[in-house]
Write an enzyme that holds these catalytic residues in place. Sequence first.
Site, PDB file in Angstrom:
ATOM      1  N   GLY A   1       0.830  -1.211   0.000  1.00 43.14           N
ATOM      2  CA  GLY A   1       0.000   0.000   0.000  1.00 43.14           C
ATOM      3  C   GLY A   1       0.857   1.250   0.000  1.00 43.14           C
ATOM      4  O   GLY A   1       1.870   1.302   0.701  1.00 43.14           O
TER       5      GLY A   1
ATOM      6  N   ARG B   1       0.756  -4.924  -5.186  1.00 48.51           N
ATOM      7  CA  ARG B   1       0.901  -6.096  -4.320  1.00 48.51           C
ATOM      8  C   ARG B   1       1.053  -7.274  -5.283  1.00 48.51           C
ATOM      9  O   ARG B   1       0.109  -7.637  -5.964  1.00 48.51           O
ATOM     10  CB  ARG B   1      -0.334  -6.274  -3.446  1.00 48.51           C
ATOM     11  CG  ARG B   1      -0.650  -5.083  -2.539  1.00 48.51           C
ATOM     12  CD  ARG B   1      -1.728  -5.451  -1.538  1.00 48.51           C
ATOM     13  NE  ARG B   1      -2.393  -4.291  -0.944  1.00 48.51           N
ATOM     14  CZ  ARG B   1      -1.946  -3.618   0.106  1.00 48.51           C
ATOM     15  NH1 ARG B   1      -0.811  -3.956   0.667  1.00 48.51           N
ATOM     16  NH2 ARG B   1      -2.618  -2.597   0.588  1.00 48.51           N
TER      17      ARG B   1
ATOM     18  N   ASP C   1       5.155  -5.213   5.964  1.00 42.14           N
ATOM     19  CA  ASP C   1       5.672  -6.552   6.293  1.00 42.14           C
ATOM     20  C   ASP C   1       5.634  -7.525   5.104  1.00 42.14           C
ATOM     21  O   ASP C   1       6.533  -8.351   4.961  1.00 42.14           O
ATOM     22  CB  ASP C   1       5.003  -7.139   7.542  1.00 42.14           C
ATOM     23  CG  ASP C   1       3.491  -7.115   7.470  1.00 42.14           C
ATOM     24  OD1 ASP C   1       2.953  -6.578   6.483  1.00 42.14           O
ATOM     25  OD2 ASP C   1       2.847  -7.636   8.396  1.00 42.14           O
TER      26      ASP C   1
ATOM     27  N   THR D   1       4.393   2.153   5.718  1.00 42.31           N
ATOM     28  CA  THR D   1       2.980   1.746   5.761  1.00 42.31           C
ATOM     29  C   THR D   1       2.266   2.635   6.764  1.00 42.31           C
ATOM     30  O   THR D   1       2.849   2.980   7.800  1.00 42.31           O
ATOM     31  CB  THR D   1       2.801   0.262   6.169  1.00 42.31           C
ATOM     32  OG1 THR D   1       1.434   0.062   6.571  1.00 42.31           O
ATOM     33  CG2 THR D   1       3.685  -0.153   7.330  1.00 42.31           C
TER      34      THR D   1
ATOM     35  N   ASP E   1       0.028   1.706   8.669  1.00 46.44           N
ATOM     36  CA  ASP E   1      -0.470   0.895   9.790  1.00 46.44           C
ATOM     37  C   ASP E   1       0.403   0.942  11.048  1.00 46.44           C
ATOM     38  O   ASP E   1      -0.067   0.624  12.136  1.00 46.44           O
ATOM     39  CB  ASP E   1      -0.615  -0.577   9.355  1.00 46.44           C
ATOM     40  CG  ASP E   1      -1.569  -0.737   8.179  1.00 46.44           C
ATOM     41  OD1 ASP E   1      -2.405   0.154   7.977  1.00 46.44           O
ATOM     42  OD2 ASP E   1      -1.463  -1.752   7.466  1.00 46.44           O
TER      43      ASP E   1
ATOM     44  N   ASP F   1       2.605  -1.096  11.990  1.00 46.66           N
ATOM     45  CA  ASP F   1       2.556  -2.418  12.634  1.00 46.66           C
ATOM     46  C   ASP F   1       3.834  -3.229  12.449  1.00 46.66           C
ATOM     47  O   ASP F   1       3.806  -4.447  12.529  1.00 46.66           O
ATOM     48  CB  ASP F   1       1.364  -3.210  12.063  1.00 46.66           C
ATOM     49  CG  ASP F   1       1.443  -3.370  10.546  1.00 46.66           C
ATOM     50  OD1 ASP F   1       2.282  -2.698   9.919  1.00 46.66           O
ATOM     51  OD2 ASP F   1       0.661  -4.155   9.990  1.00 46.66           O
TER      52      ASP F   1
ATOM     53  N   ARG G   1      -5.419  -2.519   9.076  1.00 48.33           N
ATOM     54  CA  ARG G   1      -5.403  -3.973   8.827  1.00 48.33           C
ATOM     55  C   ARG G   1      -5.631  -4.741  10.131  1.00 48.33           C
ATOM     56  O   ARG G   1      -6.683  -4.561  10.726  1.00 48.33           O
ATOM     57  CB  ARG G   1      -4.094  -4.399   8.157  1.00 48.33           C
ATOM     58  CG  ARG G   1      -4.240  -5.660   7.322  1.00 48.33           C
ATOM     59  CD  ARG G   1      -2.934  -6.019   6.681  1.00 48.33           C
ATOM     60  NE  ARG G   1      -2.636  -5.214   5.529  1.00 48.33           N
ATOM     61  CZ  ARG G   1      -3.076  -5.488   4.301  1.00 48.33           C
ATOM     62  NH1 ARG G   1      -3.818  -6.523   4.073  1.00 48.33           N
ATOM     63  NH2 ARG G   1      -2.747  -4.711   3.292  1.00 48.33           N
TER      64      ARG G   1
HETATM   65  O1  F6P Z   1      -1.562  -1.623   4.757  1.00 48.06           O
HETATM   66  C1  F6P Z   1      -2.129  -0.398   4.450  1.00 48.06           C
HETATM   67  C2  F6P Z   1      -3.617  -0.516   4.257  1.00 48.06           C
HETATM   68  O2  F6P Z   1      -4.140   0.747   3.961  1.00 48.06           O
HETATM   69  C3  F6P Z   1      -4.385  -1.168   5.415  1.00 48.06           C
HETATM   70  O3  F6P Z   1      -4.607  -0.274   6.480  1.00 48.06           O
HETATM   71  C4  F6P Z   1      -5.621  -1.631   4.731  1.00 48.06           C
HETATM   72  O4  F6P Z   1      -6.199  -2.729   5.409  1.00 48.06           O
HETATM   73  C5  F6P Z   1      -5.121  -2.056   3.371  1.00 48.06           C
HETATM   74  O5  F6P Z   1      -3.897  -1.377   3.166  1.00 48.06           O
HETATM   75  C6  F6P Z   1      -6.048  -1.762   2.230  1.00 48.06           C
HETATM   76  O6  F6P Z   1      -5.466  -2.245   1.072  1.00 48.06           O
HETATM   77  P1  F6P Z   1      -5.990  -1.948  -0.395  1.00 48.06           P
HETATM   78  O7  F6P Z   1      -5.672  -0.520  -0.718  1.00 48.06           O
HETATM   79  O8  F6P Z   1      -5.233  -2.898  -1.242  1.00 48.06           O
HETATM   80  O9  F6P Z   1      -7.458  -2.176  -0.374  1.00 48.06           O
END
Ligand code: F6P
Length: 326
Positions: free
Chosen positions: A14, A75, A106, A129, A131, A133, A175
């Site tokens: 992300g 991704r 991660d 990120t 998050d 985390d 997440r």
């Molecule tokens: O890891 C970053 C994040 O924004 C999370 O907080 C969220 O769950 C996820 O990515 C959403 O991913 P996407 O943009 O692929 O829907």
Amino acid sequence: MAKIKKIAVLTSGGDAPGMNAAVRAVVRAAIYHKLEVVGIEHGYEGMIKGELFTLMSKDMRNIIHRGGTILRTARSLEFKTEEGRAKAYKNLKEFNIDAVVVIGGDGTFRGAGIFSQEHDIPFVGIPGTIDNDMYGTDFTIGFDTALNTVVETIDKIKDTASSHDRTFFIEVMGRDAGFIALQAGIATGAEAVLIPEIEGQAETLREFLIKAKKMKKMSNIILVAEGNNIGGAQEIANQVKSEFKDFGIRVNVLGHMQRGGSPTAFDRFLASRLGVAAVEALIDNQRSIMVGYKNHEVVHVSFNKTIKGHRNINEELLKVADILTI
Ligand code: F6P
């Protein structure tokens, strides 16, 4: 070990505000140390497809303040396969890449860790990120900006909550982690925070709503981390609606607006420090490590540790949130 002459940089997973500042720092630090730099577009996908191109210092002008990532991101499912990683290795070799800096979360580091076990090109990671985390670093690039965006938005929603005496369920990203929710909850004075790290919060929420009803406190902010153990904000609101008919319940899912926007000063500063540190770690022949930030110092943490370790929520913050929501 042979001297590194040419490095590549990519962003993966992300996007997070501050990734551009990190790319800029990597490119400029590499050039400062007389290395050539190549950018890879679309993260590991681009590595597999051969989307590599030379980066110059002037390409880094005017990007430190921009959200998103000029290198684009993705991704990659193919990079999870051995064949995918073999294709990526072939492309890196074709471009004479001696080492790679990856900026991401991660999942990005997991990919880098496996790749480095299979192939002889060193990787160093920078945590990026929203998050926050990642084990081994106090902050990831993008968290501070996302937190500020969330706080600013909740402040606005609070105007309506108090004017209309409404109870808002506001869902934030993160997440499986509750860092954004907990810190935004403290910073906005939210009445309750539901996070993945705590079990049994359905009952706590019910008790809170009973108490609020008794006290005729109808204006409330309930922050819902997306990974919590009860459900999404809409689902939770639907569950409590029938029992608590007196509350004017509304739901807001903040979504991807949390990932965008110009990075805060802190994220730019963090990205700049870690970008330089990543290049210098590679020059010092380090491999398979993340450059992180602990107690205001740059630290090196092995991919192994950061992937296997679990970043726990700070108990003291839970206590602060508890104390301040009486
Ligand atoms: O890891 C970053 C994040 O924004 C999370 O907080 C969220 O769950 C996820 O990515 C959403 O991913 P996407 O943009 O692929 O829907």
